[in-house]
Design an enzyme around this catalytic site. Structure first.
Site, PDB file in Angstrom:
ATOM      1  N   GLU A 122       0.866  -1.185  -0.076  1.00  0.00           N
ATOM      2  CA  GLU A 122       0.034  -0.098  -0.019  1.00  0.00           C
ATOM      3  C   GLU A 122       0.789   1.276  -0.037  1.00  0.00           C
ATOM      4  OE1 GLU A 122      -3.231  -0.169   2.867  1.00  0.00           O
ATOM      5  OE2 GLU A 122      -3.334  -2.225   2.590  1.00  0.00           O
ATOM      6  N   HIS A 174      -9.291   9.412   2.862  1.00  0.00           N
ATOM      7  CA  HIS A 174      -8.968   8.124   1.980  1.00  0.00           C
ATOM      8  C   HIS A 174      -9.025   8.537   0.378  1.00  0.00           C
ATOM      9  CE1 HIS A 174      -8.173   4.324   0.010  1.00  0.00           C
ATOM     10  NE2 HIS A 174      -7.823   3.739   1.332  1.00  0.00           N
ATOM     11  N   ARG A 206      -0.973   8.733   1.687  1.00  0.00           N
ATOM     12  CA  ARG A 206      -2.293   9.439   1.588  1.00  0.00           C
ATOM     13  C   ARG A 206      -2.602  10.615   1.304  1.00  0.00           C
ATOM     14  NH1 ARG A 206      -5.627   4.969   4.988  1.00  0.00           N
ATOM     15  NH2 ARG A 206      -4.989   3.201   3.751  1.00  0.00           N
ATOM     16  N   HIS A 246     -11.828   9.497   6.234  1.00  0.00           N
ATOM     17  CA  HIS A 246     -11.516   8.032   6.753  1.00  0.00           C
ATOM     18  C   HIS A 246     -11.049   7.666   7.974  1.00  0.00           C
ATOM     19  CE1 HIS A 246     -10.285   3.670   5.389  1.00  0.00           C
ATOM     20  NE2 HIS A 246      -8.996   4.232   5.853  1.00  0.00           N
ATOM     21  N   ARG A 282      -1.360   8.971   9.266  1.00  0.00           N
ATOM     22  CA  ARG A 282      -1.012   7.475   9.341  1.00  0.00           C
ATOM     23  C   ARG A 282      -0.738   6.862   8.168  1.00  0.00           C
ATOM     24  NH1 ARG A 282      -4.683   3.026   8.744  1.00  0.00           N
ATOM     25  NH2 ARG A 282      -6.238   4.323   7.879  1.00  0.00           N
TER      26      ARG A 282
HETATM   27  C1  SIN Z   1      -7.537   0.627   2.423  1.00  0.00           C
HETATM   28  O1  SIN Z   1      -7.925  -0.898   2.119  1.00  0.00           O
HETATM   29  O2  SIN Z   1      -7.275   1.125   1.649  1.00  0.00           O
HETATM   30  C2  SIN Z   1      -7.616   1.002   3.908  1.00  0.00           C
HETATM   31  C3  SIN Z   1      -6.424   0.578   4.782  1.00  0.00           C
HETATM   32  C4  SIN Z   1      -6.377   1.432   5.772  1.00  0.00           C
HETATM   33  O3  SIN Z   1      -7.010   2.352   5.959  1.00  0.00           O
HETATM   34  O4  SIN Z   1      -5.118   1.351   6.255  1.00  0.00           O
END
Ligand code: SIN
Length: 548
Positions: free
Chosen positions: A113, A239, A285, A346, A381
């Site tokens: 991610e 998000h 993010r 988010h 975060r």
């Molecule tokens: C996501 O699956 O994008 C959310 C994961 C997160 O908020 O850490």
């Protein structure tokens, strides 16, 4: 109702902590809706931990600190990252089934991610949260020391004079002994030796959010009213990719989609992230959400698109079953079509300030999960660090309770007054409550969003102060209802976010203020403290990283 431990919230933090405390004494878990109505249950991505041979604690620590924009407490980050592998093992022992990959050194299939320099996210496809919630609930539901109480809403914490030896209580001589809990029209005291708020985030303060309906900031609001210090509320994480569809208000398109090659494109089908950050679609993010915000403002379009259609369709259906089905039900075939997306609120990176054991500044009160501000997330975060934080701090807090247990075990819990409704009367028109709900969420979305200005924040503050006063008066004048309790909480949370956003005169991580576009050299934390009466408080800016 009386128990040794009271746990407010039934997500990963509350349930993990409850299971561990049940080894010591009796536990009551209270949740305002059904036990599965939690943010955990909706979490798609997974849980980050150092599991592969070619990954390292140092690398996960660095990624977390870079994402946190200079505000993370390094000692907390290190402690959390080091505990990660052990906590994952524990989840597996509790019955959580992560996806395996025989070819990897860890044995797990690990996702990637934004902001992570390698693959380190253990997952259960795009249903990770649901799988964790299932396994924990299965254990909790059949545990003879745990009572799970659904459809009960906590109104406020119960405070009495006194303290707990060794639990720093410098500013007040009061401790928490449970909470007032409402069911139907009745409010009863639920007494406990230690109370833990694990009630999730604040997403419902914004018009558009990926959060479930329960995310009304109850834990932060009630702890603040009780006198706990609350920190860094300006850091609301948006998000980047929430599904944009008129019938779907809060469906997340996991960051893991970008981790597996998804590319953000405009209506002209041209990728745009390379113009904003060398990490492109896998930037952190804050950067990606701001880039999308800028694209939308410049082009005047309603959404951007996330395209993963170049990947094999069989693979996509297997790796992202929930996203595939949900999009298909709305006429979007992710194996062929780009997915329309917009940013949405988010995650709250701030919250009730805690130490490394999850202890708040109120004796007897622990805060865990999204409700807490532990020093891990700093100003932004890192993806998939939240489930990790929840299990690590649940473990730490339960160890602390074990140490405290000889002292607490035999102690009687002080009696408290029964709930008094005073001269309250029945509220005959729900419109008074619903109108304010709508106003708050629109004010916050339009004036306190991804990019902020002092002028818009000032307007938001003026309007929110008036709403806050009105809601507070209604709370006193009428018999309370769950809707009214949530509105009271959300109006306080909105005000705290606005005030701390105005106080932080710089741009850092998730907080971007056009009047102050630079990051200050020194790191600062915004801290709220109540002053005397319930509706007066002060906000202080403290130099330093983390919670000190
Ligand atoms: C996501 O699956 O994008 C959310 C994961 C997160 O908020 O850490």
């Amino acid at each position: 109702m009386e128990s040794d431990f009271l746990v407010i919230g039934s997500g990963i933090a509350g349930l993990s902590y409850a299971l561990k405390c049940a080894e010591l004494g009796t536990v009551v878990v209270v949740t305002k809706k059904k036990d599965v109505d939690t943010a955990t249950n909706l979490a798609q991505g997974g849980i980050a931990a150092v599991l592969e041979k070619d990954d390292s604690v140092e690398s996960h620590v660095q990624d977390t600190m870079v994402s946190g924009a200079g505000l993370c407490d390094e000692s907390v980050v290190r402690m959390v990252v080091e505990s990660g592998p052990e906590r994952i093992k524990e989840l597996v022992a509790l019955g959580v089934s992560f996806v395996h990959d025989k070819m990897s050194s860890s044995g797990y299939s690990l996702g990637r991610e934004g902001g992570h320099s390698c693959r380190r996210v253990a997952h259960a496809y795009d249903l990770t949260g649901r799988e964790i919630e299932r396994a924990l609930l299965e254990k909790v539901r059949c545990h003879d020391k745990i009572r799970l109480v659904e459809e009960h809403m906590v109104v406020d914490l119960l405070m009495v004079k006194g303290g707990i030896p060794g639990w720093s209580n410098s500013r007040q001589q009061r401790k928490c002994v449970g909470a007032y809990v409402m069911e139907g029209g009745r409010v009863e005291p639920y007494l406990a030796k230690v109370t833990a708020v694990c009630s999730g985030g604040v997403g419902k303060v914004y018009l558009y959010t990926t959060n479930p309906d329960i995310a009304t900031g109850d834990g932060v609001a009630m702890a603040f009213r009780a006198g706990a210090e609350v920190s860094n509320m300006e850091f609301v994480q948006f998000h980047p990719t929430c599904l944009y569809h008129p019938e779907e208000k809060n469906f997340l398109i996991s960051e893991a989609v970008r981790g597996e090659g998804g590319v953000l494109i405009g209506a002209d089908s041209v990728p745009f992230m390379e113009r904003y950050d060398p990490r492109k679609d896998l930037a952190t993010r804050d950067t990606v959400a701001r880039a999308i915000d800028k694209e939308l403002k410049e082009t005047g379009e309603d959404c951007v698109f996330l395209d993963i259609s170049h990947r094999d369709s069989g693979y996509l259906k297997k790796r992202f079953p929930t996203i595939y089905e949900k999009c298909l039900s709305r006429g979007i075939d992710i194996t062929k079509d780009p997915i329309p997306v917009v940013p949405a609120a988010h995650y709250m990176c701030g919250g009730i300030k805690t130490d490394k054991n999850g202890r708040t500044t109120i004796a007897g009160l622990i805060a865990l999960g999204e409700t807490a501000c532990t020093g891990l997330h700093g100003g932004n975060r890192l993806a998939s660090n939240s489930l990790l934080e929840a299990v690590v701090f649940a473990d730490r807090a339960s160890h602390y309770c074990r140490e405290l247990w000889p002292e607490l075990k035999g102690k009687k819990i002080e009696k408290v007054d029964n709930w008094k409704s005073g001269n309250a009367t029945e509220l005959s028109e729900e419109i008074i409550v619903n109108h304010n709900w709508d106003s708050i969420r629109r004010i916050m979305w339009n004036y306190v969003g991804i990019v902020r200005s002092m002028q818009r924040l000032g307007l938001a503050k003026k309007r929110m102060e008036a709403i806050y006063q009105e809601v507070d008066q209604h709370y006193r004048d009428y018999y309370i209802t769950p809707n009214m309790v949530e509105l009271r909480n959300i109006s306080l949370i909105a005000l705290l976010i606005i005030q701390s956003a105005m106080k932080r005169k710089e741009s850092r991580g998730l907080h971007y203020l056009i009047d102050y576009p630079e990051k200050k050299k020194s790191a600062e934390q915004t801290v709220f403290r109540r002053k005397g009466a319930e509706n007066t408080w002060e906000i202080e800016v403290m130099e330093g990283q983390g919670n000190g």
